[in-house]
Design an enzyme around this catalytic site. Structure first.
Site, short mmCIF file in Angstrom:
data_model
loop_
_atom_site.label_atom_id
_atom_site.label_comp_id
_atom_site.label_asym_id
_atom_site.label_seq_id
_atom_site.Cartn_x
_atom_site.Cartn_y
_atom_site.Cartn_z
N GLY A 44 5.10 26.96 -32.33
CA GLY A 44 3.84 27.94 -32.19
C GLY A 44 2.67 27.44 -31.85
O GLY A 44 2.59 26.21 -31.75
N TYR A 99 -5.29 29.02 -31.35
CA TYR A 99 -6.47 28.65 -30.53
C TYR A 99 -6.57 27.22 -30.15
O TYR A 99 -6.84 26.86 -28.55
CB TYR A 99 -7.67 28.91 -30.94
CG TYR A 99 -7.94 30.54 -31.01
CD1 TYR A 99 -8.05 31.22 -29.86
CD2 TYR A 99 -7.71 31.41 -31.96
CE1 TYR A 99 -8.49 32.59 -29.82
CE2 TYR A 99 -7.91 32.72 -32.35
CZ TYR A 99 -8.42 33.33 -31.03
OH TYR A 99 -8.41 34.67 -31.06
N THR A 100 -6.32 26.32 -31.07
CA THR A 100 -6.52 24.76 -30.45
C THR A 100 -5.11 24.15 -30.54
O THR A 100 -4.94 23.45 -29.51
CB THR A 100 -7.30 24.45 -31.59
OG1 THR A 100 -8.45 25.14 -31.67
CG2 THR A 100 -7.70 22.90 -31.23
N ALA A 150 -1.15 23.15 -30.78
CA ALA A 150 0.39 23.40 -30.70
C ALA A 150 1.30 22.58 -31.59
O ALA A 150 0.92 21.67 -32.15
CB ALA A 150 1.05 23.27 -29.41
N VAL A 151 2.41 23.42 -32.17
CA VAL A 151 3.00 22.71 -33.22
C VAL A 151 4.51 22.64 -32.97
O VAL A 151 5.10 23.67 -32.63
CB VAL A 151 2.88 23.49 -34.94
CG1 VAL A 151 3.70 22.86 -35.90
CG2 VAL A 151 1.48 23.76 -35.02
N ASP A 157 -10.60 30.77 -41.85
CA ASP A 157 -9.36 31.69 -40.98
C ASP A 157 -8.32 31.86 -42.01
O ASP A 157 -7.50 31.21 -42.15
CB ASP A 157 -8.85 30.82 -39.89
CG ASP A 157 -8.04 31.61 -39.10
OD1 ASP A 157 -7.99 32.93 -39.30
OD2 ASP A 157 -7.18 31.03 -38.18
#
Length: 432
Positions: free
Chosen positions: A164, A167-168, A170-171, A297
């Site tokens: 997934g 905003y910054t 990717a994993v 967040d």
């Protein structure tokens, strides 16, 4: 006679053709096709390595607004660099003289040199990193006991799966061997932050710097904040990729997403354990070595389960900055949430306890209100209701809330709630 007429006709045709060609060649603006192609080719070769804005001879000068936007981007990069340096310098007392010297040197350098200097503090060293060949035969426990993983550790990973992105970042999930997998976090080039930045500033290299500092910040916080409910950092990798120098990849513990709907279906004991773990984390963050840390967040998706243990995975939006305020302006300490707002007291120019209070109310609205009361033992419900109501009204801080949850744990673990249930049951029979 016929031959003379043919010669005259042929001469007339030749003179007509020559005249036409002469007129065409001397018309202003006319250029022979071969000459035009040659010039275009020469022009293209001349400017192949030049910046895009120089490939057009009559390009307008750079607008002052564009220069202003670029300086604004550099300012943002500098601010993120300074934030990372503050987190590192906060632990100077616990660092060795070599690292302390490096950090002091960073402040004397330019922004770009400082950026590279931070990376080199934990840069991959082939002589020290765990080789991929040896990783293939080692267990999870052996790998995590050794020094940090680096580029050599992830060169030959298998079963890479996209998990997934936000905003910054990717994993990805990647297997180091048949029994041990890790999470790889890197800047998402197609993500919201990169796309918007490049669209605004037209500099992919600088936009990458800006985005990568969020990963560097997260790695720094994972190093500095050691707690069982914070995801473990195993290492990092810096290497050139495409047109970007020294792209950064964080190598972390792998967890499974926290699914609230599934969690609601688990036994109450499991849900209570999640809430207690969360509260222990928030208590640690309120008293961390860096100061009071708030998770800006704060959502369930920022947490994962690792072998059933709740862990926060995203720290790039964490902050230790407490809101400045003035006693003459109460609105400075206003905390706004969808359901209600709170105004905190201003103490010594700062909103008192705003970081821990923000964390606590988010824990209430995302976790406690759903997970604590539902199907709890009846003897524990009054105490659990008190905890939920007090956090919902921000009547307590993290210390009091954790103390009450630990009390619930003690009552449950010792079976005191069963005695209370029996006593209540007997009292009900006598009164009837």
């Amino acid at each position: 006679m016929k031959r003379r007429k043919m010669v005259v006709a042929a001469g007339f045709c030749v003179s007509f053709i020559l005249g036409t060609l002469m007129n065409l060649l001397f018309i202003p603006g006319f250029e022979h096709h071969s000459e035009r192609v040659h010039r275009h080719h020469h022009h293209h070769e001349k400017h192949t390595d030049a910046p895009a804005r120089l490939q057009i001879d009559d390009s307008p000068p750079v607008e002052p607004a564009t220069v202003g936007r670029l300086s604004e981007l550099q300012r943002q990069i500098r601010e993120r660099l300074d934030e990372v340096l503050r987190y590192r310098q906060a632990h100077w007392l616990g660092t060795g003289p070599l690292e302390r010297r490096r950090l002091m040197d960073l402040e004397q350098r330019s922004e770009w040199e400082s950026y590279k200097g931070i990376e080199k503090i934990n840069h991959y060293d082939p002589s020290r990193s765990t080789p991929a060949v040896s990783i293939a035969t080692k267990s999870h426990r052996e790998i995590t006991r050794e020094s940090g993983l680096g580029c050599g550790s992830i060169d030959n990973v298998t079963n890479v799966q996209y998990l997934g992105s936000g905003y910054t970042k990717a994993v990805y999930r990647a297997a180091l061997n048949s029994s041990f997998s890790v999470a790889l976090k890197s800047v998402d080039f197609g993500g919201h932050d990169m796309e918007n930045c490049v669209k605004k500033y037209a500099s992919s290299a600088d936009c990458y710097k800006l985005a990568s500092f969020k990963i560097i910040k997260e790695m720094t916080l994972m190093e500095r904040l050691q707690h069982p409910n914070i995801l473990k950092l195993y290492g990092s990798c810096y290497q050139d990729s495409n047109d970007i120098k020294e792209t950064v990849t964080a190598i972390t513990e792998l967890g499974s997403p926290l699914e609230m709907i599934q969690l609601l279906q688990t036994p109450w004991e499991e849900r209570f354990r999640i809430c207690l773990s969360l509260m222990r984390l928030l208590h640690y963050l309120a008293h961390s070595p860096l100061g009071s840390v708030t998770l800006l967040d704060f959502r369930p998706r920022q947490f994962v389960l690792v072998d059933g243990v709740l862990k926060v995975t995203d720290l790039d939006d964490a902050s230790v900055e407490e809101t400045p305020c003035s006693k003459s302006a109460p609105q400075d300490c206003l905390m706004e949430f969808p359901a209600r707002n709170f105004t905190l007291p201003c103490h010594k120019g700062r909103c008192q306890g705003i970081n821990q209070k923000r964390n606590l109310y988010n824990a209430y609205r995302f976790f406690f209100t759903y997970l604590l009361p539902h199907s709890a033992p009846s003897a524990l419900r009054p105490l659990l209701d008190k905890i939920v109501n007090s956090t919902g009204e921000l009547m307590w801080g993290t210390d009091e809330t954790l103390a009450h949850l630990e009390k619930v744990l003690d009552i449950y673990r010792n079976g005191h709630y069963l005695k209370n249930n029996t006593r209540m049951h007997k009292t009900g029979k006598e009164t009837s």
